[in-house]
Write a protein that holds these residues in place. Structure first.
Motif, PDB file in Angstrom:
ATOM      1  N   UNK A   1      45.087 -56.220  54.206  1.00  0.00           N
ATOM      2  CA  UNK A   1      43.823 -56.828  54.638  1.00  0.00           C
ATOM      3  C   UNK A   1      43.872 -57.050  56.147  1.00  0.00           C
ATOM      4  N   UNK A   2      42.769 -56.756  56.800  1.00  0.00           N
ATOM      5  CA  UNK A   2      42.712 -56.932  58.246  1.00  0.00           C
ATOM      6  C   UNK A   2      42.544 -58.400  58.593  1.00  0.00           C
ATOM      7  N   UNK A   3      43.170 -58.787  59.660  1.00  0.00           N
ATOM      8  CA  UNK A   3      43.012 -60.152  60.154  1.00  0.00           C
ATOM      9  C   UNK A   3      41.692 -60.226  60.910  1.00  0.00           C
ATOM     10  N   UNK A   4      40.785 -61.144  60.553  1.00  0.00           N
ATOM     11  CA  UNK A   4      39.437 -61.123  61.119  1.00  0.00           C
ATOM     12  C   UNK A   4      39.308 -61.796  62.487  1.00  0.00           C
ATOM     13  N   UNK A   5      40.313 -61.686  63.358  1.00  0.00           N
ATOM     14  CA  UNK A   5      40.235 -62.428  64.601  1.00  0.00           C
ATOM     15  C   UNK A   5      39.707 -61.620  65.776  1.00  0.00           C
ATOM     16  N   UNK A   6      39.860 -60.300  65.779  1.00  0.00           N
ATOM     17  CA  UNK A   6      39.430 -59.509  66.921  1.00  0.00           C
ATOM     18  C   UNK A   6      38.597 -58.313  66.465  1.00  0.00           C
ATOM     19  N   UNK A   7      37.560 -57.977  67.249  1.00  0.00           N
ATOM     20  CA  UNK A   7      36.729 -56.825  66.932  1.00  0.00           C
ATOM     21  C   UNK A   7      37.535 -55.536  66.907  1.00  0.00           C
ATOM     22  N   UNK A   8      38.605 -55.447  67.731  1.00  0.00           N
ATOM     23  CA  UNK A   8      39.424 -54.249  67.772  1.00  0.00           C
ATOM     24  C   UNK A   8      40.040 -53.958  66.409  1.00  0.00           C
ATOM     25  N   UNK A   9      40.226 -54.983  65.598  1.00  0.00           N
ATOM     26  CA  UNK A   9      40.888 -54.815  64.315  1.00  0.00           C
ATOM     27  C   UNK A   9      39.924 -54.489  63.186  1.00  0.00           C
ATOM     28  N   UNK A  10      38.624 -54.514  63.464  1.00  0.00           N
ATOM     29  CA  UNK A  10      37.649 -54.174  62.432  1.00  0.00           C
ATOM     30  C   UNK A  10      37.671 -52.664  62.222  1.00  0.00           C
ATOM     31  N   UNK A  11      37.379 -52.216  60.990  1.00  0.00           N
ATOM     32  CA  UNK A  11      37.419 -50.778  60.723  1.00  0.00           C
ATOM     33  C   UNK A  11      36.361 -50.015  61.518  1.00  0.00           C
ATOM     34  N   UNK A  12      36.615 -48.738  61.728  1.00  0.00           N
ATOM     35  CA  UNK A  12      35.662 -47.855  62.397  1.00  0.00           C
ATOM     36  C   UNK A  12      34.419 -47.713  61.527  1.00  0.00           C
ATOM     37  N   UNK A  13      33.264 -47.712  62.154  1.00  0.00           N
ATOM     38  CA  UNK A  13      32.006 -47.566  61.416  1.00  0.00           C
ATOM     39  C   UNK A  13      31.806 -46.079  61.114  1.00  0.00           C
ATOM     40  N   UNK A  14      31.700 -45.711  59.838  1.00  0.00           N
ATOM     41  CA  UNK A  14      31.496 -44.296  59.497  1.00  0.00           C
ATOM     42  C   UNK A  14      30.160 -43.778  60.042  1.00  0.00           C
ATOM     43  N   UNK A  15      30.059 -42.482  60.205  1.00  0.00           N
ATOM     44  CA  UNK A  15      28.839 -41.886  60.748  1.00  0.00           C
ATOM     45  C   UNK A  15      27.758 -41.691  59.701  1.00  0.00           C
ATOM     46  N   UNK A  16      27.420 -42.748  59.001  1.00  0.00           N
ATOM     47  CA  UNK A  16      26.370 -42.692  57.979  1.00  0.00           C
ATOM     48  C   UNK A  16      25.096 -43.304  58.537  1.00  0.00           C
ATOM     49  N   UNK A  17      23.979 -43.014  57.888  1.00  0.00           N
ATOM     50  CA  UNK A  17      22.709 -43.592  58.332  1.00  0.00           C
ATOM     51  C   UNK A  17      22.494 -44.982  57.757  1.00  0.00           C
ATOM     52  N   UNK A  18      22.826 -45.177  56.489  1.00  0.00           N
ATOM     53  CA  UNK A  18      22.612 -46.461  55.824  1.00  0.00           C
ATOM     54  C   UNK A  18      23.893 -46.953  55.167  1.00  0.00           C
ATOM     55  N   UNK A  19      24.041 -48.282  55.138  1.00  0.00           N
ATOM     56  CA  UNK A  19      25.212 -48.917  54.530  1.00  0.00           C
ATOM     57  C   UNK A  19      24.740 -49.986  53.557  1.00  0.00           C
ATOM     58  N   UNK A  20      25.448 -50.127  52.432  1.00  0.00           N
ATOM     59  CA  UNK A  20      25.117 -51.185  51.478  1.00  0.00           C
ATOM     60  C   UNK A  20      25.710 -52.502  51.990  1.00  0.00           C
TER      61      UNK A  20
END
Length: 118
Positions: A1-20
């Motif tokens: 699980x990612x530590x939610x303290x820094x934006x750098x640690x958030x996952x890459x946003x996939x190249x999709x148009x819509x997200x649930x």
């Protein structure tokens, strides 16, 4: 699980148009009920709603949620302060969003480069 303290640690946003809402929850390290609450508190956060009132977020929504998350969790703003900061359209926050977008693009370009090398 990612530590939610820094934006750098958030996952890459996939190249999709819509997200649930579930995908956005994982991409931003925020629970779905928090996202629904933020929709009420931040008028500019307005995902597309389709049949059955299902939410579909676009890339700019995901970036905005990450910005709200940063204001609240990392910079210590209250909901009211974050709302004011978001609606004020301050240049500093625009810069944060652009930096995030640039980091995202660099990561995606590096992925493309890896594919091209193989």
């Amino acid at each position: 699980m990612l530590e939610p303290s820094h934006n750098d640690e958030l996952p890459t946003i996939p190249g999709k148009r819509y997200f649930t809402i579930g995908e956005v929850s994982e991409l931003c390290a925020v629970k779905p009920h928090v996202l629904r609450y933020w929709e009420q508190e931040f008028p500019q956060l307005n995902p597309v709603k389709r049949r059955g009132n299902r939410r579909y977020y676009q890339r700019q929504d995901v970036l905005m949620i990450r910005q709200i998350r940063s204001l609240l969790y990392e910079q210590g703003f209250t909901i009211g302060g974050a709302r004011q900061r978001m609606s004020g359209g301050e240049a500093r926050e625009d810069t944060t969003q652009y930096k995030q977008l640039i980091r995202q693009m660099i990561t995606e370009l590096e992925d493309v480069l890896q594919v091209l090398k193989t």
